[in-house]
Design a protein around this motif. Structure first.
Motif, PDB file in Angstrom:
ATOM      1  N   LYS A 156      41.275  40.225  42.034  1.00  0.00           N
ATOM      2  CA  LYS A 156      41.497  40.303  40.596  1.00  0.00           C
ATOM      3  C   LYS A 156      40.801  41.546  40.056  1.00  0.00           C
ATOM      4  CE  LYS A 156      43.777  36.561  40.620  1.00  0.00           C
ATOM      5  NZ  LYS A 156      45.214  36.708  40.674  1.00  0.00           N
ATOM      6  N   ARG A 183      38.207  44.319  33.786  1.00  0.00           N
ATOM      7  CA  ARG A 183      38.756  44.996  32.612  1.00  0.00           C
ATOM      8  C   ARG A 183      38.661  46.519  32.738  1.00  0.00           C
ATOM      9  NH1 ARG A 183      39.537  42.777  27.282  1.00  0.00           N
ATOM     10  NH2 ARG A 183      40.091  44.468  25.895  1.00  0.00           N
ATOM     11  N   LYS A 232      47.400  48.263  26.415  1.00  0.00           N
ATOM     12  CA  LYS A 232      47.784  46.919  25.961  1.00  0.00           C
ATOM     13  C   LYS A 232      48.730  46.236  26.946  1.00  0.00           C
ATOM     14  CE  LYS A 232      49.975  44.489  22.137  1.00  0.00           C
ATOM     15  NZ  LYS A 232      50.580  44.627  20.800  1.00  0.00           N
ATOM     16  N   LEU A 286      46.634  45.074  29.944  1.00  0.00           N
ATOM     17  CA  LEU A 286      45.667  44.059  29.525  1.00  0.00           C
ATOM     18  C   LEU A 286      46.351  42.721  29.258  1.00  0.00           C
ATOM     19  CD1 LEU A 286      43.215  46.024  27.220  1.00  0.00           C
ATOM     20  CD2 LEU A 286      42.725  45.017  29.455  1.00  0.00           C
ATOM     21  N   LEU A 287      47.539  42.768  28.694  1.00  0.00           N
ATOM     22  CA  LEU A 287      48.293  41.539  28.452  1.00  0.00           C
ATOM     23  C   LEU A 287      48.584  40.818  29.765  1.00  0.00           C
ATOM     24  CD1 LEU A 287      49.907  39.716  26.477  1.00  0.00           C
ATOM     25  CD2 LEU A 287      51.862  41.177  26.959  1.00  0.00           C
ATOM     26  N   TRP A 325      46.941  41.189  32.601  1.00  0.00           N
ATOM     27  CA  TRP A 325      45.640  40.801  33.149  1.00  0.00           C
ATOM     28  C   TRP A 325      45.185  39.476  32.550  1.00  0.00           C
ATOM     29  CZ3 TRP A 325      40.717  41.262  30.496  1.00  0.00           C
ATOM     30  CH2 TRP A 325      39.600  41.090  31.317  1.00  0.00           C
ATOM     31  N   LEU A 326      45.289  39.368  31.238  1.00  0.00           N
ATOM     32  CA  LEU A 326      44.909  38.122  30.573  1.00  0.00           C
ATOM     33  C   LEU A 326      45.841  36.979  30.964  1.00  0.00           C
ATOM     34  CD1 LEU A 326      44.005  39.427  27.026  1.00  0.00           C
ATOM     35  CD2 LEU A 326      42.448  38.346  28.666  1.00  0.00           C
ATOM     36  N   ASP A 340      47.399  36.573  33.760  1.00  0.00           N
ATOM     37  CA  ASP A 340      46.996  36.131  35.105  1.00  0.00           C
ATOM     38  C   ASP A 340      45.769  35.231  35.043  1.00  0.00           C
ATOM     39  OD1 ASP A 340      48.981  37.353  36.637  1.00  0.00           O
ATOM     40  OD2 ASP A 340      47.797  39.158  37.021  1.00  0.00           O
ATOM     41  N   LYS A 341      44.783  35.636  34.239  1.00  0.00           N
ATOM     42  CA  LYS A 341      43.557  34.847  34.136  1.00  0.00           C
ATOM     43  C   LYS A 341      43.849  33.448  33.596  1.00  0.00           C
ATOM     44  CE  LYS A 341      39.795  36.714  32.636  1.00  0.00           C
ATOM     45  NZ  LYS A 341      38.538  37.399  32.722  1.00  0.00           N
ATOM     46  N   ILE A 342      44.641  33.385  32.560  1.00  0.00           N
ATOM     47  CA  ILE A 342      44.969  32.088  31.961  1.00  0.00           C
ATOM     48  C   ILE A 342      45.771  31.242  32.938  1.00  0.00           C
ATOM     49  CG2 ILE A 342      46.295  30.957  30.142  1.00  0.00           C
ATOM     50  CD1 ILE A 342      45.565  33.461  28.380  1.00  0.00           C
TER      51      ILE A 342
END
Length: 98
Positions: A42, A45, A60, A63-64, A66-67, A69-71
């Motif tokens: 993973k 940031r 953006k 980052l979208l 990336w977030l 994937d985390k969620i």
């Protein structure tokens, strides 16, 4: 999930860049970039920010993913995942209106 990794590979290949070129620009080893693309590692940031610059895409966008994937990694196996997502979405909307 691996939304970010798939997009990274797509962007890298569409720009004709080799793994080693991206790795050199990031000042990391080639194996790391390969693992990021395959979802075996993973990104943090800072790495996402550097990748957006190297691949010349808006920060953006990456980052979208990336977030996302985390969620998804955290809740994808939960039976109430979708309900929880709707709940959070509603609360975020409420707090952004304050």
């Amino acid at each position: 999930m691996n939304y970010l990794g798939a997009r990274l590979r797509e962007l890298r290949e569409s720009r004709g860049l080799l793994l080693r070129q991206v790795a050199a620009a990031m000042e990391v080893d080639t194996a790391l970039v390969s693992k990021l693309e395959r979802g075996e590692r993973k990104a943090n940031r800072d790495q996402v920010n550097r990748l957006s610059s190297i691949l010349k895409v808006p920060e953006k966008e990456l980052l979208l993913l990336w977030l996302a994937d985390k969620i998804a990694d955290d809740i994808s196996h939960e039976p109430l995942a979708m309900e929880a997502m709707r709940y959070v979405e509603q609360r975020l909307k409420e707090t952004s209106n304050d």
